[in-house]
Design a protein around this motif. Sequence first.
Motif: not given
Length: 261
Positions: A159-184
Motif C-alpha cells: 500500500e505504501f509503494w502504491s500510494l507513493g507512486l500514484l502521488l508521484t505520477l499525478q502532476q498538480r499545481i499545488k504539490e500535496p504534502a503527502a507527495r513531498r513526504l513520499y519523496a523525502e
Amino acid sequence: MCANKSCTTYLPERAAPARDRPPSPPLRSHEVVAGRRLPRGVLVARPCLEAARDPGRGLRQGDESRRAILEATLEIAARNGYDGTTVAAVTEATGLPASSIYWHFRSKDALLAATLEFSYREWRALVPTWSGPVENGSVAEEVEARFQRAAVSLTSSPEFWSLGLLLTLQQRIKEPAARRLYAEVRQNTETEITDWWVRVLRPEAVTEDPRLPRRLARFHMMLMDGLFMHVRSTGGRDVKRVVSLVALGLAEYLSRTGAAA
C-alpha cells in the motif's frame, strides 16, 4: 456510541466538564473546538457527561477512530489515487461522521500525508534494515538476501509503494504534502542503501568511483518500482526467481569488474 441521547457525536476531550453540567447544544461550524475550527456546515455535539467520568475512554476511542480512518484512507487512496480519495468515501468506509475525520485531520491534504506516514511505518516494519552490518558470505549471497527481503516487504505490504507512486505520477499545481513526504522517504531510503553498498564494495572501487554506491542504490529503487508493477499486473508470479536473477547477475558484474570481491 454514548448512552446519553443528547450526545450524537463523540470527540476526544481536552478537559472534563463539570460533573453535573447539563448537556450543551451542538457546536456549529463557525465555532472552535480545542483550538480547531470546524469546516462550515459540520455539526458536532459536545462531549457528554458519561465520557467525562472516564477521561481515558475518550483517548482510547480517539486513537481507535484515528487508526480506522487511516486504514480506510490508505485502502481508498491506494486504489483511487489523490483525486479519488474523498472525505465522503472515508466516512462511508468507516461509518464515522465527517466531523470525526476533521477532528483528527484539518484537511484532505493533511489526511493523506498522515496516511502515507502510517503506511510507511507499516511497510518499514517488514523492509530490511539497510543500516545493519554486512553479513559474512559471498557478495552474491549478500546481495540476493537483501534483494529478496526487500521484495517480500513490497509484496506483503504494497500500500505504501502504491500510494507513493500514484502521488508521484499525478502532476498538480499545488504539490500535496503527502507527495513531498513520499519523496523525502525515498531519498532517505536511497541514502541508507547507498551506505550499505559502501560497506559491500571494495574500498578501492569506491575511491575510484565515489558515485558507484549511489548508482547501485538508485538501481535498487528502480528495481522495486518495476517489481511493484509486475506484482500488480501479474499477481506476483515468479517474484523470487526474477529477483534472484537480477541480484545474481548484478553480483557477477561487480565481481568481474573488480568492484566487489
